[in-house]
Design a protein around this motif. Sequence first.
Motif, PDB file in Angstrom:
ATOM      1  N   PHE A  10      25.566   6.995   9.700  1.00 53.66           N
ATOM      2  CA  PHE A  10      25.189   6.692  11.090  1.00 53.66           C
ATOM      3  C   PHE A  10      24.258   7.767  11.635  1.00 53.66           C
ATOM      4  CE2 PHE A  10      29.456   4.718  10.635  1.00 53.66           C
ATOM      5  CZ  PHE A  10      29.089   3.395  10.870  1.00 53.66           C
ATOM      6  N   VAL A  44      32.088   1.589  -0.570  1.00 51.06           N
ATOM      7  CA  VAL A  44      31.720   0.197  -0.834  1.00 51.06           C
ATOM      8  C   VAL A  44      30.238   0.123  -1.184  1.00 51.06           C
ATOM      9  CG1 VAL A  44      31.680  -2.142   0.121  1.00 51.06           C
ATOM     10  CG2 VAL A  44      33.398  -0.522   0.914  1.00 51.06           C
ATOM     11  N   LYS A  97      26.462  -3.693   6.326  1.00 50.73           N
ATOM     12  CA  LYS A  97      26.018  -4.964   5.763  1.00 50.73           C
ATOM     13  C   LYS A  97      26.686  -5.228   4.422  1.00 50.73           C
ATOM     14  CE  LYS A  97      21.860  -2.655   4.318  1.00 50.73           C
ATOM     15  NZ  LYS A  97      20.433  -2.634   4.141  1.00 50.73           N
ATOM     16  N   VAL A  98      27.919  -4.744   4.321  1.00 46.85           N
ATOM     17  CA  VAL A  98      28.763  -5.096   3.176  1.00 46.85           C
ATOM     18  C   VAL A  98      29.993  -5.797   3.745  1.00 46.85           C
ATOM     19  CG1 VAL A  98      28.029  -3.467   1.412  1.00 46.85           C
ATOM     20  CG2 VAL A  98      29.564  -2.686   3.206  1.00 46.85           C
ATOM     21  N   VAL A  99      30.652  -6.618   2.909  1.00 44.41           N
ATOM     22  CA  VAL A  99      31.714  -7.474   3.428  1.00 44.41           C
ATOM     23  C   VAL A  99      32.997  -6.721   3.784  1.00 44.41           C
ATOM     24  CG1 VAL A  99      30.842  -9.532   2.281  1.00 44.41           C
ATOM     25  CG2 VAL A  99      32.559  -8.131   1.133  1.00 44.41           C
ATOM     26  N   GLY A 159      28.965  -0.699  12.253  1.00 43.33           N
ATOM     27  CA  GLY A 159      29.354  -1.622  11.198  1.00 43.33           C
ATOM     28  C   GLY A 159      28.458  -1.394  10.001  1.00 43.33           C
ATOM     29  N   GLY A 182      23.264   1.049   0.018  1.00 44.60           N
ATOM     30  CA  GLY A 182      23.370   0.067   1.091  1.00 44.60           C
ATOM     31  C   GLY A 182      24.790  -0.265   1.487  1.00 44.60           C
TER      32      GLY A 182
END
Lengths: 356, 479
Positions: free
Chosen positions: B427, B339, A137-139, A135, B406
């Motif tokens: 990852f 993102v 740590k962004v939405v 996963g 991030g």
Amino acid sequence: MTVLHPTSPAEVQEAVRAHRRVLARGGGSKPALSTPAEGQTVLEMKGLSGVVEYDPGEYVLVAKAGTPLAQVEELLAQHGQYLPFDPPLAEQGATLGGTVAAGLSGPMRQRYGGVRDFILGVQFVDGEGQLVRAGGKVVKNAAGFDLPKLMVGSLGRLGLLTELAFKVFPYPKATATLQVAFPRLEEALEALYRLAGSPIELYALDLVPPATLTLRLGGLPEALPARLERLRAFVGRAGDLLEGEAEAQYWRNLKRLELGEGHLVKVALTPRQIPALEQALGSAPRRYMSAGHLLYLAWNHEPARLDALLRLQNLSGLVLKGPTHQARIGIDLEHTFGRRVAAALDPQGRFSPTPP
Amino acid sequence: MTLLEELGRFFPPGRLLHKPGELVPYESDALTAFRARPLAVVLPESHEEVVQAVRWCARHRIPYVARGSGTSLSGGSLPIDGGLLIGLNRMNKLLRLDPQERIAVVEPGFINLQVSNAAAPYGLYYAPDPSSQPVSTIGGNLAFNSGGAHCLKYGMTSNHVLGAKVVLPDGETVVLGSESLENTGPDWLGLFVGSEGLLGIATEITLRLLPKPETYHTVLAAYDALEKAGEAVAAVVASGLLPGAMEIMDSLAIEAAEAAVRAGYPREARALLIVELEGEAPQVEAEARYLDEVIRRSGAYEVRVAQSAEERLKIWKGRKAAFSAVGRLSPDYIVQDGVVPRSRLGQALSEIERLSARYGLRVANVFHAGDGNLHPLILYNGRVPGELERAEELAGEILRLCVALGGSITGEHGVGMEKKAYMPEMFSEADLEAMRRIRRALDPFELSNRGKMFPGGEAPALHQAGPHPLERAGIISRE
């Protein structure tokens, strides 16, 4: 019984590699899930505690798995935010990790979703002692397998959680609760269905047997009176209004899940299954949350009896408190997919409560 | 009996394609830079036929790819050279619609937008709205955990799938999830959704429907600088509002959208921001007062509020068309969907601008500002030698930038073929190994969608691209 107190992921890895069978325990608020079977080494996870990252503008919070819910909720509240899946048992010391491993959400999951809908990222130690992250740590994120979701409800069988990331939301600036009693269950259920299918946005839609709906509205204070009136008109009853501190206290108390004597049990269901279940459950204190999808009940008899009862109703349950040798009760949800994934993450059965 | 003859026992000639001419339409998906020719295409019409096709593959160790409408932007439904392609478009039935329980049960080839159309008479809709929704299928949406413009508030596809009947790579059938929103064991379904076809094929999917919001308040704000639009988003979030959608388009995207659909956008704007509130009327009215105040203070030089459903749709039409519209500005383009944390949007955009100048390639930006999901469109001309490679390199730099800030390499298109080389940026080897172990536990011979998501393996050669034929026709758009 061996009890270890790791304070870092590396120490969790070491413990997993060094012990044949291990069980993680957070705050111990769900003893039916955190009491070791014979031969299990307990890993007290409270040493892995603390918020790692939190920028209110991101709507994201990252914390170590042993962090108490109460600490997280207090920090979020300082910035007008909250965990929208509304986890229970915070006052009894529940941790983030335990909440995810047990897969527990509370009454306000009605508005935006449950713990599975808000977990964004996970770091865990697998059965080989490897530290794994998945996963983010962004939405929004679609990279790699969704192991964060997989861990929800995994009961420590797939990995030992060390760090978690969640999406968080702004808390409503004002809330109000309407308790509406109906003469019979059928009428309460009819109103429940109508509400759940309407554009009325409720933070909680609970059915309190025998036939009361408890409805929580939230939003801007200036819009609340008009919305309350619309809600009353929609259900066709005035109901009893709870506001202010009494209202907040009502929901805080509820999240302690102190429903009554005996075992505390969670059941997953749909509202369609409620009428038959109501016939079968007798006097056991209980409350249906999230428009009839989540039931918490107190069971003051042998868990085996509830197990049989749930099987008859084609339902599955999870015992959270009270002595039991089997936390998962009701219908058997085992299948090839689950067995193979579990074997992939824990090939030696280190997280299994019984020797392989 | 040859392999194909054996397959022919289960599929009549019209649903077993193997002549070169029949295979061409299946050679690539919406990531047209890749192309591969399968051994054959089968078009099953039932769960049992999918099982037969998968068993045939398992028996002969032939890799296979399941595919819906082929709108994947990450090459997720690209066939495998010499493998089997299982086309699911004929499994397109709505099996059950239960408005009271608010669920729809569909076959994988059912089209996304048709779910909402079927639910509309009951005041319900299906929330995930990828821009491909007029053609993309629920099976593909599930496999790639599709997003859309409303993910901050409503989540992605995985937040709206309740259950799935799945054919595992050995041909066994399992049912994951249930009709309940809750669960009492590991979230196996949560793992399956978004696994990019590597863990099996869903043949029956239970979706959750939501009540349609009572009302909308849609604001279009024009800015003379991209940064101002970004700051406005931060201000909206800081005000405690939770809009259903927040979208930004830069000047190049505005130009393209105007040329394509004449949405009536202010053409000279350097950036446009769309913010949409939705919900109960009294609440939205009250929120709108706060939103309008925030937007007024954000330095917008022009603000429009949709006064009718038509005006609202017009605002969205330009946004939804922006991608395919970019095709008017350039013969070819690559779109990325990395993102970044919302607070890093400004930094990411100025970095992309710098990279664009360095590579000498124009980049248009259309993005979901609410969830930090960028969509840089890298414009190039495939006929100019070296431009495609340069564009690919620039795209890679943008992905690395997203991870460094991030974020993630993909918000909604998935890893597929396109981004698998970048998985190690995000990852560690241990992370990827855990995922590979799960995959091999279910598919020891790596037959199901072989060559996707995980780094390594041979990639088909890049070739001169151009938009998807459906995109050229304006039927689908990229997001």
